[in-house]
Design a protein around this motif. Structure first.
Motif, PDB file in Angstrom:
ATOM      1  N   LEU A   4      40.831  35.442  37.806  1.00  0.00           N
ATOM      2  CA  LEU A   4      40.488  36.525  38.727  1.00  0.00           C
ATOM      3  C   LEU A   4      39.700  37.616  38.020  1.00  0.00           C
ATOM      4  CD1 LEU A   4      43.690  36.908  40.907  1.00  0.00           C
ATOM      5  CD2 LEU A   4      41.381  36.334  41.663  1.00  0.00           C
ATOM      6  N   LEU A  28      40.512  32.367  47.960  1.00  0.00           N
ATOM      7  CA  LEU A  28      40.608  32.655  46.529  1.00  0.00           C
ATOM      8  C   LEU A  28      40.535  31.369  45.716  1.00  0.00           C
ATOM      9  CD1 LEU A  28      41.301  34.649  44.232  1.00  0.00           C
ATOM     10  CD2 LEU A  28      43.699  34.163  44.720  1.00  0.00           C
ATOM     11  N   LYS A  76      36.082  38.784  39.119  1.00  0.00           N
ATOM     12  CA  LYS A  76      35.866  40.177  39.524  1.00  0.00           C
ATOM     13  C   LYS A  76      34.708  40.797  38.737  1.00  0.00           C
ATOM     14  CE  LYS A  76      37.824  43.848  41.718  1.00  0.00           C
ATOM     15  NZ  LYS A  76      38.319  44.972  40.917  1.00  0.00           N
TER      16      LYS A  76
END
Lengths: 137, 238
Positions: free
Chosen positions: B56, A17, B60
């Motif tokens: 994020l 990540l 995404k």
């Protein structure tokens, strides 16, 4: 550039990540007609590490690591570049995906915390437990 | 209200369902079109900063979009005055962006990073340098050696390790670059001695992954980390 952070490998499952978010922050199309939000704090860790690499502490740590090494165990000799290039080229399409796909997750997560706290207080250092706590948020 | 921009795609691309944007609560997404292109945008929250949640969300949106159609991912935090300005930019630069979408169609990015396993690389360094080995032995026999002795050995070792990093970075580049359409350096950062991004056709990704696997097996002092498939962050040209 350094091997030092390699010792800090923690095997955290989220390391991928951080690798990706680094690209989100540092790569991608920039359009000059748009403004970009301030990303203060990102450079801080880069500088940290570069200083550490060339320090007396690093030299001493290397020397101590060498003293601890079991030289009789023999070096992990490599096959050499030309052999491998040949092998990969000839055998490129076969075989399964394998290999030591792990890395220095801890360092990356440090970098990421420094990114995240950039706007509030970029000079402050995190303790491990606090960083961990935040990670689960 | 200013407009947050995630990425640029073709006008014919549909917005993937169930996606949310940056901010808390997450902003709804919409398309702004112009010049045959579409930008995926949302309202921009007040005081947007690079928080994990927002990074994020950006990632995404771009990733899901890239599953459907070629996309030019914008760098995190790109904000326009309003939707109208986004449409103008698309129209003004339609040719340039459409050309890039064509170039990147069916391609994905893989990022490969390497670190050294310290003990293994020290073995290599000492094995290649008898003088350094002798100095290390002398230190060990002297119960670790004096401060100056240790410093001397450590400095020499550090220099050799750095050479090794350069050598290994070159190795990875030479082996992997021919397997990709393009290779660009990843962001400079800490934690690894080399980071390379590769642009590959989706169907040819296995060749690259297999080669990385083989490198990891052949060179046990290297730890390799692969991330992908990713939207082509490193291969868009501003």
């Amino acid at each position: 550039m350094s091997v030092v952070p390699a010792q800090q490998t923690s095997g955290g499952g989220t390391s991928g990540l951080y690798d990706v978010l680094e690209l989100v922050l540092d790569r991608g199309l920039v359009i000059d007609a748009f403004v970009r939000v301030s990303l203060v704090g990102i450079e801080i860790l880069k500088i940290d590490v570069r200083v550490v690499v060339a320090s007396v502490d690093t030299y001493l740590r290397f020397a101590e690591a060498c003293n601890r090494l079991d030289l009789e165990a023999g070096p992990h000799r490599s096959a050499g570049l030309p052999d491998l290039v040949g092998e990969v080229t000839e055998d490129g399409a076969r075989g399964k995906v394998k290999g030591a796909l792990s890395g220095a997750a801890q360092t990356v997560s440090d970098a990421f915390h420094s990114v995240r706290e950039g706007g509030e207080d970029s000079g402050r250092r995190r303790t491990a437990s606090r960083a961990k706590k935040e990670e689960s948020e | 209200m200013s407009t947050y921009v995630y990425g640029i795609t073709r006008e014919t691309t549909a917005l993937p369902k169930g996606l949310a944007g940056v901010g808390e609560p997450p902003a709804g997404l919409r398309l702004v079109t112009g010049g045959g292109l579409a930008a995926v945008v949302s309202d921009c929250p007040e005081q947007l900063r690079p928080k994990r949640r927002d990074l994020l969300a950006h990632q995404k949106v771009v990733t899901e979009l890239a599953r459907e159609a070629p996309v030019l991912p914008l760098r995190f935090g790109s904000v326009s005055d309003d939707d109208r300005r986004v449409g103008e930019v698309l129209t003004e630069r339609a040719e340039r962006y459409a050309g890039q979408l064509d170039r990147l169609d069916g391609r994905v990015e893989y990022n490969v990073k390497a670190v050294h396993q310290q003990d293994a690389v020290l073995h290599l360094v000492l094995a290649d340098d008898p003088e350094l080995r002798a100095l290390t032995e002398a230190n060990r026999r002297a119960g670790g050696g004096s401060y100056d002795d240790r410093l001397r050995v450590g400095e020499l070792v550090a220099a050799r390790v750095k050479e090794r990093e350069q050598w290994d970075a070159e190795l990875l580049t030479q082996v992997l670059e021919p397997l990709a359409e393009e290779c660009r350096p990843g962001p400079e950062s800490s934690g690894w001695f080399v980071s390379l991004s590769f642009l590959v056709r989706e169907a040819e990704a296995d060749r690259l992954l297999n080669a990385v696997g083989r490198l990891g097996k052949a060179y046990t002092h290297l730890e390799l980390r692969v991330n992908g498939p990713l939207p082509p962050y490193s291969f868009v040209d501003s």
